[in-house]
Scaffold this motif. Structure first.
Motif, PDB file in Angstrom:
ATOM      1  N   UNK A  36       0.824  -1.210   0.000  1.00 57.37           N
ATOM      2  CA  UNK A  36       0.000   0.000   0.000  1.00 57.37           C
ATOM      3  C   UNK A  36       0.858   1.259   0.000  1.00 57.37           C
ATOM      4  N   UNK A  37       1.965   1.236   0.728  1.00 52.70           N
ATOM      5  CA  UNK A  37       2.874   2.393   0.729  1.00 52.70           C
ATOM      6  C   UNK A  37       3.433   2.619  -0.676  1.00 52.70           C
ATOM      7  N   UNK A  38       3.779   1.536  -1.349  1.00 57.21           N
ATOM      8  CA  UNK A  38       4.270   1.669  -2.725  1.00 57.21           C
ATOM      9  C   UNK A  38       3.180   2.251  -3.613  1.00 57.21           C
ATOM     10  N   UNK A  39       1.964   1.676  -3.536  1.00 63.06           N
ATOM     11  CA  UNK A  39       0.879   2.107  -4.416  1.00 63.06           C
ATOM     12  C   UNK A  39       0.393   3.528  -4.137  1.00 63.06           C
ATOM     13  N   UNK A  97       5.008  -1.061  -9.438  1.00 58.52           N
ATOM     14  CA  UNK A  97       3.736  -1.791  -9.518  1.00 58.52           C
ATOM     15  C   UNK A  97       3.981  -3.286  -9.394  1.00 58.52           C
ATOM     16  N   UNK A  98       5.002  -3.768 -10.087  1.00 60.87           N
ATOM     17  CA  UNK A  98       5.349  -5.187 -10.030  1.00 60.87           C
ATOM     18  C   UNK A  98       5.754  -5.591  -8.609  1.00 60.87           C
ATOM     19  N   UNK A  99       6.546  -4.746  -7.947  1.00 60.04           N
ATOM     20  CA  UNK A  99       6.968  -5.036  -6.569  1.00 60.04           C
ATOM     21  C   UNK A  99       5.776  -5.074  -5.621  1.00 60.04           C
ATOM     22  N   UNK A 100       4.856  -4.128  -5.775  1.00 61.32           N
ATOM     23  CA  UNK A 100       3.672  -4.102  -4.909  1.00 61.32           C
ATOM     24  C   UNK A 100       2.836  -5.358  -5.122  1.00 61.32           C
TER      25      UNK A 100
END
Length: 136
Positions: A36-39, A97-100
């Motif tokens: 969620x932090x990434x997104x 996006x891929x990491x999230x």
């Protein structure tokens, strides 16, 4: 003192979980929070940074381009550099996006791997079915 990348910060011996360094997120809730932090924070800020120079770059390209077709090489170089910047920031957002997504899927993957390993422990193999030879 500025940032130095070629040393270990004072008080941190490196490795392990002791000290004040970051801790690996291993629970499902921690992984979801990281995703969620990434997104909702990092990707947005990265996208904004990628767009930040658009207006200024366009102004530079126009200022160095001549209306009669004999513009400066700087105009073309800045335009090309900006195109590269846009591509790189787009690639970075895609990687985030891929990491999230991986963080969201990973908690189930680890659990499934543990269950599969546990179910295979102690099973009999085909070799167990061969009767042992007698010691006469």
């Amino acid at each position: 003192m500025g940032m130095r990348l070629n040393h270990v910060p004072a008080g941190d011996a490196g490795g392990g979980t002791s000290g004040s360094g970051p801790v690996l997120a291993s629970s499902s809730s921690e992984k979801l929070a990281a995703a969620n932090a990434i997104d909702f924070t990092i990707k947005g800020a990265t996208g904004n940074a990628g767009k930040f120079a658009d207006v200024d770059t366009d102004a530079v390209v126009k200022a160095f381009a001549a209306g009669d077709g004999d513009g400066w090489l700087t105009s073309t170089a800045v335009k090309k550099a900006h195109s590269t910047w846009v591509d790189q920031s787009s690639n970075l957002v895609a990687m985030l996006t891929s990491d999230a997504n991986a963080l969201r899927q990973n908690s189930g993957t680890l659990y499934t791997g543990d269950v599969e390993t546990a179910s295979g422990v102690g099973k009999r193999s085909a070799l167990d079915l061969i009767s042992p030879q007698s010691d006469h």
